[in-house]
Design an enzyme around this catalytic site. Structure first.
Site, mmCIF file in Angstrom:
data_model
loop_
_atom_site.group_PDB
_atom_site.id
_atom_site.type_symbol
_atom_site.label_atom_id
_atom_site.label_comp_id
_atom_site.label_asym_id
_atom_site.label_seq_id
_atom_site.Cartn_x
_atom_site.Cartn_y
_atom_site.Cartn_z
ATOM 1 N N ASP A 265 0.525 -1.230 -0.022
ATOM 2 C CA ASP A 265 0.013 -0.135 -0.031
ATOM 3 C C ASP A 265 0.758 1.118 0.131
ATOM 4 O O ASP A 265 0.815 1.953 0.955
ATOM 5 C CB ASP A 265 -0.919 0.053 1.342
ATOM 6 C CG ASP A 265 -1.941 1.368 1.271
ATOM 7 O OD1 ASP A 265 -2.200 1.421 0.127
ATOM 8 O OD2 ASP A 265 -2.276 1.418 2.107
ATOM 9 N N GLU B 98 -2.572 0.652 -7.928
ATOM 10 C CA GLU B 98 -3.093 1.808 -8.574
ATOM 11 C C GLU B 98 -4.666 1.523 -8.583
ATOM 12 O O GLU B 98 -5.289 0.540 -8.197
ATOM 13 C CB GLU B 98 -2.978 1.710 -10.113
ATOM 14 C CG GLU B 98 -3.134 2.965 -10.674
ATOM 15 C CD GLU B 98 -2.332 3.500 -11.924
ATOM 16 O OE1 GLU B 98 -1.411 2.815 -12.126
ATOM 17 O OE2 GLU B 98 -2.547 4.550 -12.587
HETATM 18 O O1 9MR Z 1 -4.186 -2.363 -16.029
HETATM 19 C C1 9MR Z 1 -3.281 -2.712 -17.194
HETATM 20 C C2 9MR Z 1 -2.503 -4.004 -17.079
HETATM 21 O O2 9MR Z 1 -3.351 -4.794 -17.352
HETATM 22 C C3 9MR Z 1 -1.193 -3.986 -17.909
HETATM 23 O O3 9MR Z 1 -0.868 -5.264 -17.704
HETATM 24 C C4 9MR Z 1 -0.573 -2.709 -17.686
HETATM 25 C C5 9MR Z 1 0.948 -2.835 -18.434
HETATM 26 O O4 9MR Z 1 0.539 -2.631 -19.687
HETATM 27 O O5 9MR Z 1 -1.262 -1.548 -17.793
HETATM 28 C C6 9MR Z 1 -2.170 -1.439 -16.767
HETATM 29 O O6 9MR Z 1 -2.850 -0.409 -17.191
HETATM 30 C C7 9MR Z 1 -2.241 0.780 -16.635
HETATM 31 C C8 9MR Z 1 -2.362 1.855 -17.920
HETATM 32 O O7 9MR Z 1 -1.216 1.319 -18.726
HETATM 33 C C9 9MR Z 1 -2.030 3.106 -17.743
HETATM 34 N N1 9MR Z 1 -3.096 3.685 -16.553
HETATM 35 C C10 9MR Z 1 -2.916 2.905 -15.360
HETATM 36 C C11 9MR Z 1 -3.201 1.463 -15.622
HETATM 37 C C12 9MR Z 1 -3.279 0.728 -14.336
HETATM 38 O O8 9MR Z 1 -2.141 0.504 -13.913
#
Ligand code: 9MR
Length: 867
Positions: free
Chosen positions: A727, A736
């Site tokens: 956290d 996130e």
């Molecule tokens: O949620 C997304 C995850 O499934 C992918 O593995 C990752 C890497 O590409 O990205 C995550 O999405 C992020 C996005 O790229 C940017 N905004 C925040 C998202 C959550 O961390």
């Protein structure tokens, strides 16, 4: 230094490797050489994670941009220490050698003081160097032996003492030496793990005890006064591979009395307190949906709806320093027009807006409402106009649809305009040209915004959501509904014409890549939505000929933004359509089979979790995968009413709300020990105490075995899957928030609140009818109907009767039936624990008997005789 946020840049790896080979350490393997490197005492010295844990004095505002800290140093200060950039909690050991290094510039020639010292009076220093800075970035390095031993030292760049204001920039700060910081130990609290919010009175009530004891141990349930109200013994379960913890199961499902502040004690440990009550999910339903208003772009977030601490100015309306989103150009070479793509929801902790992820999020918010139109135990009024704190209250449209529309309008705006080469497709995303640091409020983002190339996946998201929008808005705004459908059909045509335009997986600077090179599932989902809205045979042909229609789309890992066939299947199974009974049965059976798999998974997991991806490879945002599996279980429950599906939903909630190996609730504001430092540029209280923590109802991504961010990599290396979470605001890979994680949270909270409260409770007036439906030589089937004829809800009902003959109940449905001698007791199932006045509940029993066994004639409900 600027970081490549999501993945190492492969072009950089080669020169680094070449350097390592060019300077071989004779006979020393690289890993040993690395291990011998003195410990780093400074965190985030390259500012890749934004500002924290660096701080600045109030008169010297500092921001991180492109991985460099720059501070506006005021004029007219007398002493170096009148303006400081620093980092605390630096451990120093007397007699140990250290090296402080950093790169710095000054906008005008200036001399600063670089100190390693005590953080409080008498501010004794272990190192204090006067350093002359100029415009050219210069690296400085100082070695020293510490005369201090402290855990609370400080690195301080004292930049005051100048008559004129100037700008100080700093990068690559390192203090190496001394002892390595102690390994990170998560605070997992008491070894008795419960759903920290609570349990439904009629639902399953399981807890876990972490213990090395191989034998069962006794447990005690105490009410808020400390009075023991129930007790029993635990069941050892061995070592849980998701956590390497040895656990016992505690089952107190039979205890049904409502109340607050219960605790469970076992093996000398007492759990966090929890409630037993039916309305546990009521506030979560609205809090999880309120998340989307908070995330709105292009509009002021007003205190009237969110309170003062969450209010903020509109972001990205092209008011300086913002550069977007009213007239946004493409990335160079991608297009020569601009689009107004203001509005929509920010994706996550960043300010990007992505059609792929935004599409599934809008769909699940729309479905939260759509489910209530068709599911037996749901009431659309619970999500009606006036149910959410949004500005559109009172416009006659259900608030959840107003909220979804905010995003749908944005999705429509991302469509390539008529006349352009790729007309009808959707741009994959719009976001900053560069990654920004934290904290940063949306209206303060100075980065240029850019449209990225159109993709087939984005286009099909638009088609699917447009179609769903059309059928849900038809009765509220026919023009908008028609616009949605036109956009959807145009998008479908464009996707068919350009079926393989994939987003570049390396296009991840300034925003996420969200690339997906298999769009067969997007075609399936879009075709399903278009079929449900239009009834057109053309779309049915696309659905039925898709490889996904016959495939098992409800996989162990669950569905998500990159695999969306399940969304189509779930809606085909639940949204009324012209499907023949046979075809409907086919898709409904597929959903039920998926749910059965997740029940089996939950039953096999130590923490009853309906999520077990191959190899326990918990993915980025694993909590949303848990929720999406719960959505399948819940839909199967809506279709069949079977209690086992509701039970697995509820144990899934237990995991999310604290009954897990970390003893952590992943939903902010819910549970004693909740996630509250999620990665977010505004809700960044961990970095700046004047900013808020995430609002209640924000879901953290959760354990992620990939631990891709530096904070997770530093603290969680070697973690067991369910422990790969921290956290900390810097841990974007485990902590996130995103719209596509909160969307299933809202769907599930709405379902569960309906399950628990949208139906009856109990009074004293009732009737019970017992009807033998069929009988044969030595057996019978009977249906029992319990009706509430009073004025108060009948909660957690238990019906009891005595057989006059030799009947023995051998199985039952829609109630938990037990028999002792001739006395039979039937308890309400979790999903039907309450009977409203004028309403009734039905259940059935099957049993054996041998002639002359008359049906029972008198009954009690909750101990009270019933006619
Ligand atoms: O949620 C997304 C995850 O499934 C992918 O593995 C990752 C890497 O590409 O990205 C995550 O999405 C992020 C996005 O790229 C940017 N905004 C925040 C998202 C959550 O961390």
């Amino acid at each position: 230094m600027r970081r490549s946020r999501r993945r190492p840049n492969p072009n950089l790896l080669v020169p680094l490797l070449a350097t390592a080979l060019a300077v071989p350490l004779a006979g020393v393997p690289a890993s040993v050489a690395a291990a011998q490197q003195p410990a780093e005492q400074v965190s985030n010295g390259d500012f890749a994670e934004g500002l924290p844990p660096w701080w600045h004095t109030e008169n010297t505002p500092a921001t991180v941009l492109d991985g460099t800290l720059c501070a506006d140093v005021p004029g007219d200060t007398a002493n170096p220490w009148d303006a400081i950039i620093g980092q605390n909690d630096i451990a120093l050991v007397g007699g140990e050698s250290y090296e402080l290094s950093f790169t710095a510039t000054a906008s005008v020639p200036a001399t600063i003081s670089a100190n390693v010292q005590l953080a409080a009076e008498p501010y004794t220093s272990a190192l204090s160097e006067r350093v002359a800075l100029g415009a050219e970035a210069t690296q400085f390095s100082y070695s020293f032996t510490s005369a201090l031993t402290t855990d609370t030292g400080q690195v301080a760049f004292q930049v005051g003492g100048s008559a004129e204001p100037w700008t100080f920039c700093l990068d690559d700060v390192s203090l190496r030496g001394g002892e390595a910081p102690p390994p990170y130990e998560p605070d997992t609290g008491p070894r008795v793990r419960v759903n920290q919010v609570g349990y439904l009175p009629a639902g399953p009530k399981h807890a876990n005890l972490v213990t090395d004891s191989a034998e069962p141990v006794t447990w005690q349930l105490a009410d808020a006064d400390g009075t023991v109200v129930d007790k029993g013994t635990s069941s050892p379960q061995g070592v849980d591979p998701t956590s390497n913890q040895s656990t016992h199961r505690i089952d107190f499902s039979d205890y049904r009395r409502g109340g607050a502040g219960y605790t469970l004690t076992a093996d000398g440990e007492t759990s966090h307190p929890f409630d037993i009550r039916a309305d546990i999910y009521s506030s979560l339903r609205t809090d999880s949906l309120a998340f989307f208003y908070h995330q709105r772009s292009g509009v002021e977030i007003e205190p009237e709806y969110v309170g003062d601490s969450y209010a903020r100015p509109a972001g990205h309306l092209q008011m300086p320093p913002n550069q977007g989103d009213v007239e946004v150009p493409c990335q160079p070479g991608v297009c020569d027009y601009t689009l107004d793509v203001s509005g929509g929801w920010y994706d996550a902790g960043d300010h990007g807006k992505y059609v792929v992820n935004g599409g599934i999020s809008a769909a699940q918010v729309l479905s939260t409402y759509e489910r209530t139109l068709h599911a037996d135990r749901a009431d659309p009024a619970r999500l009606g106009d006036g149910s959410l704190a949004v500005p559109e209250q009172g416009n006659g449209v259900p608030d959840v649809l107003d909220e979804a529309r905010w995003q749908v309008e944005f999705l429509l705006s991302m469509q390539v305009p008529t006349g352009q080469e790729l007309a009808g497709m959707a741009h994959h995303k719009v976001h900053d040209e560069n990654w920004t640091g934290l904290p940063l409020l949306p209206h303060e983002d100075p980065e240029r915004r850019e449209l990225h190339p159109a993709s087939t996946a984005a286009t099909l998201n638009l088609a699917a959501v447009g179609a769903q929008c059309a059928r849900l808005f038809a009765r509220y705004d026919a023009d908008f509904a028609a616009r949605c459908l036109r956009a959807a059909e145009t998008a479908w045509g464009a996707a068919k014409a350009h079926p393989a335009r994939y987003a570049d997986p390396d296009d991840g600077v300034g925003g996420g890549a969200y690339s997906d090179t298999d769009v067969t599932d997007e075609f399936y989902w879009a075709a399903a939505e278009l079929y449900l809205t239009t009834g057109s045979g053309e779309y049915w042909t696309e659905v039925s000929s898709s490889e996904h229609h016959d495939a098992d789309v409800f996989t162990d890992g669950g569905f998500g933004w990159a695999s969306v066939a399940a969304l189509g299947m779930l809606n085909l199974a639940t949204v009324p359509s012209e499907l023949s009974a046979e075809r409907l049965t086919f898709v409904r059976d597929a959903v039920v089979r998926g749910a059965q798999r997740y029940v089996a998974t939950a039953n096999a997991e130590a923490y009853d979790l309906p999520y077990a991806p191959a190899g326990y490879d918990y993915v980025w945002g694993s909590n949303s995968q848990v929720l999406n599996n719960m959505v399948v279980l819940a839909t199967a429950h809506d279709l069949t009413g079977r209690g086992e599906f509701a039970d697995a939903v509820l144990t899934g909630w237990d995991y999310l709300l604290g009954r897990n190996p970390l003893n952590r609730s992943y939903v902010t504001g819910y549970g004693e020990h909740d996630a509250r430092n999620q990665h977010h540029r505004f809700w960044a209280n961990q970095l700046d105490t004047s900013l808020p923590n995430p609002p209640a109802g924000s879901l953290a991504g959760g354990p992620n075995t990939g631990i891709q961010d530096p904070v997770a990599a530093e603290h969680l290396a070697g973690c067991a899957p369910a422990l790969c979470y921290i956290d900390d605001i810097g841990s974007w890979a485990t902590n996130e928030v995103t719209i596509n994680w909160n969307a299933p949270l809202a769907w599930m909270a709405s379902f569960t609140d309906d399950l628990a409260t949208a139906q009856p409770p109990g009074g004293s007036s009732c009737t019970v009818s017992y009807r033998v439906q069929s009988e044969w030589a030595d057996g019978f089937v009977a249906e029992v109907v319990v009706a509430n004829t009073g004025t108060a809800p009948m909660r957690d009902w238990t019906v009891a009767w005595q057989y006059a003959g030799d009947q023995r109940v051998t199985s039952a449905w829609n109630a938990q039936v037990t028999q002792a001698g001739r006395a039979v007791t039937a308890k309400s199932p979790a999903w039907n624990g309450t009977i409203e006045p004028g309403d009734s509940a039905r259940f059935g029993v099957q049993g054996t008997r041998h002639g002359g066994s008359p049906p029972p004639g008198s009954f009690t409900v909750n101990g009270v005789p019933c006619g």
